[in-house]
Design a protein around this motif. Sequence first.
Motif, mmCIF file in Angstrom:
data_model
loop_
_atom_site.group_PDB
_atom_site.id
_atom_site.type_symbol
_atom_site.label_atom_id
_atom_site.label_comp_id
_atom_site.label_asym_id
_atom_site.label_seq_id
_atom_site.Cartn_x
_atom_site.Cartn_y
_atom_site.Cartn_z
ATOM 1 N N ASP A 94 -21.856 -2.864 17.864
ATOM 2 C CA ASP A 94 -22.265 -2.295 16.578
ATOM 3 C C ASP A 94 -21.523 -1.005 16.258
ATOM 4 N N SER A 95 -21.495 -0.068 17.199
ATOM 5 C CA SER A 95 -20.968 1.267 16.905
ATOM 6 C C SER A 95 -19.454 1.352 16.996
ATOM 7 N N ASP A 96 -18.854 0.706 17.986
ATOM 8 C CA ASP A 96 -17.414 0.827 18.204
ATOM 9 C C ASP A 96 -16.607 -0.221 17.446
ATOM 10 N N PHE A 97 -17.181 -1.402 17.285
ATOM 11 C CA PHE A 97 -16.429 -2.487 16.658
ATOM 12 C C PHE A 97 -16.925 -2.865 15.267
ATOM 13 N N GLY A 98 -18.075 -2.356 14.864
ATOM 14 C CA GLY A 98 -18.603 -2.695 13.553
ATOM 15 C C GLY A 98 -19.058 -4.129 13.443
ATOM 16 N N ILE A 99 -19.617 -4.671 14.532
ATOM 17 C CA ILE A 99 -20.053 -6.062 14.567
ATOM 18 C C ILE A 99 -21.568 -6.120 14.740
ATOM 19 N N GLU A 100 -22.227 -6.796 13.806
ATOM 20 C CA GLU A 100 -23.668 -7.017 13.897
ATOM 21 C C GLU A 100 -23.895 -8.453 14.346
ATOM 22 N N LEU A 101 -24.467 -8.624 15.518
ATOM 23 C CA LEU A 101 -24.669 -9.958 16.065
ATOM 24 C C LEU A 101 -25.652 -10.758 15.206
ATOM 25 N N PRO A 102 -25.495 -12.092 15.194
ATOM 26 C CA PRO A 102 -26.458 -12.931 14.478
ATOM 27 C C PRO A 102 -27.867 -12.687 14.990
ATOM 28 N N GLU A 103 -28.823 -12.786 14.073
ATOM 29 C CA GLU A 103 -30.216 -12.568 14.450
ATOM 30 C C GLU A 103 -30.642 -13.558 15.537
ATOM 31 N N GLY A 104 -31.208 -13.033 16.594
ATOM 32 C CA GLY A 104 -31.697 -13.871 17.684
ATOM 33 C C GLY A 104 -30.664 -14.193 18.734
ATOM 34 N N ALA A 105 -29.412 -13.816 18.514
ATOM 35 C CA ALA A 105 -28.360 -14.137 19.488
ATOM 36 C C ALA A 105 -28.467 -13.225 20.706
ATOM 37 N N ARG A 106 -28.209 -13.793 21.880
ATOM 38 C CA ARG A 106 -28.183 -13.032 23.120
ATOM 39 C C ARG A 106 -26.867 -13.269 23.834
ATOM 40 N N LEU A 107 -26.209 -12.185 24.176
ATOM 41 C CA LEU A 107 -24.992 -12.248 24.987
ATOM 42 C C LEU A 107 -25.329 -11.588 26.322
ATOM 43 N N GLU A 108 -25.344 -12.379 27.376
ATOM 44 C CA GLU A 108 -25.757 -11.863 28.670
ATOM 45 C C GLU A 108 -24.579 -11.839 29.640
ATOM 46 N N PHE A 109 -24.702 -11.029 30.667
ATOM 47 C CA PHE A 109 -23.655 -10.917 31.674
ATOM 48 C C PHE A 109 -23.689 -12.107 32.626
ATOM 49 N N LEU A 145 -16.466 -12.773 7.258
ATOM 50 C CA LEU A 145 -15.527 -11.689 7.499
ATOM 51 C C LEU A 145 -15.515 -10.634 6.398
ATOM 52 N N VAL A 146 -15.869 -11.033 5.181
ATOM 53 C CA VAL A 146 -15.797 -10.098 4.057
ATOM 54 C C VAL A 146 -17.160 -9.494 3.733
ATOM 55 N N ARG A 147 -18.197 -10.328 3.670
ATOM 56 C CA ARG A 147 -19.495 -9.852 3.192
ATOM 57 C C ARG A 147 -20.467 -9.518 4.319
ATOM 58 N N SER A 148 -20.094 -9.766 5.551
ATOM 59 C CA SER A 148 -20.950 -9.438 6.687
ATOM 60 C C SER A 148 -20.214 -8.478 7.625
ATOM 61 N N ARG A 149 -20.955 -7.860 8.519
ATOM 62 C CA ARG A 149 -20.351 -6.992 9.536
ATOM 63 C C ARG A 149 -19.972 -7.857 10.731
ATOM 64 N N ARG A 150 -18.972 -8.682 10.494
ATOM 65 C CA ARG A 150 -18.482 -9.604 11.507
ATOM 66 C C ARG A 150 -16.961 -9.606 11.475
ATOM 67 N N HIS A 170 -25.317 -17.653 27.248
ATOM 68 C CA HIS A 170 -25.511 -17.500 25.817
ATOM 69 C C HIS A 170 -26.611 -18.422 25.317
ATOM 70 N N THR A 171 -27.144 -18.045 24.166
ATOM 71 C CA THR A 171 -27.976 -18.939 23.394
ATOM 72 C C THR A 171 -27.408 -18.978 21.995
ATOM 73 N N THR A 172 -27.678 -20.038 21.280
ATOM 74 C CA THR A 172 -27.105 -20.209 19.955
ATOM 75 C C THR A 172 -28.137 -19.900 18.893
ATOM 76 N N ALA A 173 -27.711 -19.147 17.887
ATOM 77 C CA ALA A 173 -28.597 -18.865 16.769
ATOM 78 C C ALA A 173 -27.800 -18.923 15.488
ATOM 79 N N PRO A 174 -28.231 -19.657 14.470
ATOM 80 C CA PRO A 174 -27.498 -19.691 13.217
ATOM 81 C C PRO A 174 -27.603 -18.359 12.518
ATOM 82 N N ALA A 175 -26.575 -18.039 11.708
ATOM 83 C CA ALA A 175 -26.579 -16.779 10.969
ATOM 84 C C ALA A 175 -25.634 -16.908 9.805
ATOM 85 N N THR A 176 -25.714 -15.926 8.904
ATOM 86 C CA THR A 176 -24.817 -15.924 7.756
ATOM 87 C C THR A 176 -23.382 -15.957 8.225
#
Length: 290
Positions: free
Chosen positions: A275-290, A81-86, A3-9
Amino acid sequence: MAHTTAPATGDTPSDHSSGESPRLDLDAYLARIGWSGRREVSAETLRSVHRAHLRGIPFENVQAVLGSAPSLALPDLQAKLVRSRRGGYCFEHNTLFAAALEALGFGVTRLAARVRVDAQGAVRPRTHMLLLVDVPGESRQYVADVGFGSIGGLYEGIPLEVGVEVRGGGRAHRLVREPHHGLEDLWVLQTFQDDAWSDQYAFSREPFEHGDFEVINWHIATNPRSPFQHTLFVQRTTPEAHLALVGHIMVTTRADGTREKRELSDPAELRRVLDSDFGIELPEGARLEF
């Protein structure tokens, strides 16, 4: 999972040093979960808002995997949780849900439980948050929990009574008592899966405070031995199925109990599924790798 860390709303704690207690935007919260019922304080309201929250906001530990503990401050929870797709995990979900129930007029006591799923007899620390709810005019209390990241989690609030089976959303639950050397016997939440009752977690009615959960939250999110620190856990409940993503393995469990399991191919597919199945928009610049 690297992972890498990126700040987000919603991921960076805001400054709440004004000294005023933050208030929940109840209208925004109810819109987020798609609930538009009568705002009367009743057991049915508790059950229906519980179901709507479970379906409306996903469970996820993205921020912990990205390297930091999520804020439990109410303004930050609303932003995320309320105002973002998180979504969030138990401390975030149940802190937000407690604030909503209190805004509706319920009495709420925060409790902590020892998770027993896959514990194999080990006595784990109290690392799960749940709620004990008082309904004005009723003598019995209810257990509510919208933040247990498992298909064994509650679908709706259930009475704090021994042996009462509650079924809904393809799930069945009951509470049993277990002898304990503390001030009272333990309450144990069980779910009926694979033709047997299995323990989910055990708890007592000792109240826990916000500061207690701040400490537990930090431990769960940052301790290198915590699975939440290095493995992605995402859950979503829909009227048709329960979706679970652990690492890059996706399991869909339908209401009839049938399961479909598949392995995601790469980080790009992971992002698409979030995004499509869970309705989660990752923070800008975030990378989740295997």
